[in-house]
Design a protein around this motif. Structure first.
Motif, PDB file in Angstrom:
ATOM      1  N   TRP A   1     -37.155  10.371  56.015  1.00 51.92           N
ATOM      2  CA  TRP A   1     -38.274  10.608  56.940  1.00 51.92           C
ATOM      3  C   TRP A   1     -39.260   9.445  56.899  1.00 51.92           C
ATOM      4  O   TRP A   1     -39.746   8.990  57.939  1.00 51.92           O
ATOM      5  CB  TRP A   1     -38.979  11.915  56.559  1.00 51.92           C
ATOM      6  CG  TRP A   1     -40.275  12.102  57.278  1.00 51.92           C
ATOM      7  CD1 TRP A   1     -40.466  12.575  58.551  1.00 51.92           C
ATOM      8  CD2 TRP A   1     -41.580  11.810  56.768  1.00 51.92           C
ATOM      9  NE1 TRP A   1     -41.795  12.590  58.854  1.00 51.92           N
ATOM     10  CE2 TRP A   1     -42.506  12.129  57.792  1.00 51.92           C
ATOM     11  CE3 TRP A   1     -42.050  11.316  55.552  1.00 51.92           C
ATOM     12  CZ2 TRP A   1     -43.882  11.959  57.611  1.00 51.92           C
ATOM     13  CZ3 TRP A   1     -43.417  11.153  55.380  1.00 51.92           C
ATOM     14  CH2 TRP A   1     -44.315  11.473  56.395  1.00 51.92           C
TER      15      TRP A   1
ATOM     16  N   THR B   1     -42.687  12.962  64.536  1.00 50.79           N
ATOM     17  CA  THR B   1     -42.710  12.629  63.108  1.00 50.79           C
ATOM     18  C   THR B   1     -43.665  13.548  62.349  1.00 50.79           C
ATOM     19  O   THR B   1     -43.412  13.907  61.205  1.00 50.79           O
ATOM     20  CB  THR B   1     -43.123  11.166  62.900  1.00 50.79           C
ATOM     21  OG1 THR B   1     -44.401  10.931  63.515  1.00 50.79           O
ATOM     22  CG2 THR B   1     -42.101  10.223  63.507  1.00 50.79           C
TER      23      THR B   1
ATOM     24  N   ILE C   1     -41.850  16.883  61.761  1.00 53.63           N
ATOM     25  CA  ILE C   1     -40.905  16.761  60.641  1.00 53.63           C
ATOM     26  C   ILE C   1     -41.655  16.809  59.311  1.00 53.63           C
ATOM     27  O   ILE C   1     -41.196  17.413  58.333  1.00 53.63           O
ATOM     28  CB  ILE C   1     -40.087  15.466  60.772  1.00 53.63           C
ATOM     29  CG1 ILE C   1     -39.231  15.511  62.042  1.00 53.63           C
ATOM     30  CG2 ILE C   1     -39.192  15.266  59.553  1.00 53.63           C
ATOM     31  CD1 ILE C   1     -38.480  14.219  62.335  1.00 53.63           C
ATOM     32  N   ASN C   2     -42.813  16.188  59.273  1.00 49.06           N
ATOM     33  CA  ASN C   2     -43.635  16.217  58.063  1.00 49.06           C
ATOM     34  C   ASN C   2     -44.046  17.646  57.716  1.00 49.06           C
ATOM     35  O   ASN C   2     -44.016  18.054  56.552  1.00 49.06           O
ATOM     36  CB  ASN C   2     -44.877  15.343  58.271  1.00 49.06           C
ATOM     37  CG  ASN C   2     -45.780  15.326  57.067  1.00 49.06           C
ATOM     38  OD1 ASN C   2     -45.326  15.213  55.934  1.00 49.06           O
ATOM     39  ND2 ASN C   2     -47.078  15.470  57.296  1.00 49.06           N
TER      40      ASN C   2
END
Length: 345
Positions: free
Chosen positions: A119, A157, A160-161
């Motif tokens: 990631w 992003t 996803i975090n």
């Protein structure tokens, strides 16, 4: 250089500085706790130190953006050359965020490091590859330059975090719910996980702030995402240090933060150090050895159930049956440890 007379430029600096200092203090207490426990610095500690380094660097970048690039002011009040410089620095700032969160998360749960590192790499690459050529990030007049949907990419992003945050928080929950702990430790765990969910909430707020960024007025619209981008990893470091900080607190105030055992034990004699997480008579923790006078003396413990029968209803006293002439006692003993019935002697 820009002054701090504008609240939207000054106040965020104060806020992120407070959280960065708290992250630094808790990390120092983490080191002190390792010393009190007689433990060496491990991989997770080095990862946390690296995360702290990048949090401090992010804070320093924020200061440079506010003082030298006009972040926090409307674009009309910022010199064009400072605007270009600020847009360049923001790229490094965004990449720094992914690296920071990777170190902190790997420290908290480092056996999931591969997913988190992937990631972080994707976040860093997207930061530098979303606009081609790279200079188009700060110079939109370049002929043939093109950018992807930066708001959407930053949101993805961020999502996803959040997912990795939830994974980290949910993994130990089933095991913690089964633990039989003193109420102080339960409260401590509850506090730690409450902060963890607060961090996840901050990640969501950051996503919303990223979605609302206006690249036509970046010096103002970037300020809010920058705030949350520094506060989130700072809180992660604080929360990751809390379990270790408890040792320092217990050493300073054993009655409040130590766990004192007042229950008798069937295992025999236990050494004089009966306070967990505190010192005893100014000495360090005592390690259980072999054969010392303060060692825990162990003995085999088992349970036995005796099943007895007789033709008369007489009371049994001290394991004996008062028989008279003509009476018969038939008894068997069941041994729980071996699972066998044995005739009563």
């Amino acid at each position: 250089m820009y002054d701090l007379s504008v609240p939207h430029a000054r106040d965020p600096l104060i806020l992120v500085t407070v959280f960065a200092v708290l992250a630094l203090i808790t990390t120092g207490l983490r080191l002190k706790s390792l010393n009190l426990r007689g433990m060496s610095i491990g991989v997770d500690d080095y990862l946390m130190f690296a995360g702290l380094f990048f949090v401090i660097s992010s804070t320093a970048i924020h200061y440079s953006l506010v003082l030298f690039c006009g972040i926090g002011r409307h674009v009309q009040a910022v010199r064009p050359e400072d605007l270009v410089k600020g847009l360049k620095i923001v790229l490094a700032f965004e990449a720094n965020y992914g690296i920071t969160m990777a170190f902190v998360k790997c420290s908290v749960i480092y056996f999931y490091y591969l997913l988190i590192i992937l990631w972080a790499i994707s976040t860093t690459l997207i930061t530098f590859l979303i606009c081609r050529p790279l200079a188009f990030n700060w110079d939109p007049t370049i002929v043939g330059g093109v950018c992807g949907d930066r708001n959407t990419v930053f949101v993805i992003t961020g999502v996803i975090n959040v997912v990795t945050d939830i994974m980290v928080l949910s993994l130990p929950l089933p095991h913690i719910l089964k633990l039989q702990l003193a109420w102080r430790r339960k409260v401590g765990l509850l506090l730690m996980f409450s902060i963890g969910f607060l961090i996840t909430a901050i990640s969501i707020v950051r996503i919303i702030a990223l979605r609302r960024m206006d690249f036509n007025d970046p010096t103002v619209s970037f300020q809010t995402p920058i705030i949350w981008t520094i506060i989130e990893p700072s809180l992660c470091i604080i929360n990751g240090n809390l379990p270790m900080v408890r040792t320092c607190l217990a050493a300073a105030s054993p009655r409040l933060f130590g766990t004192i055992s007042t229950q008798p034990t069937p295992l025999g004699k236990i050494g004089p150090s009966t306070v967990s997480g505190s010192r005893n008579q100014g000495t360090e923790f005592q390690r259980i050895g072999d054969g010392g006078e303060n060692d825990v003396q162990l003995e085999q413990i088992g349970s036995r159930i005796t099943v007895e029968g007789g033709i008369e209803n007489h009371a049994i006293s001290n394991g004996s049956w008062p028989l008279t002439d003509g009476e018969i006692l038939v008894g068997r003993r069941y041994d729980v440890e071996t699972g066998e019935f044995r005739d009563r002697p």
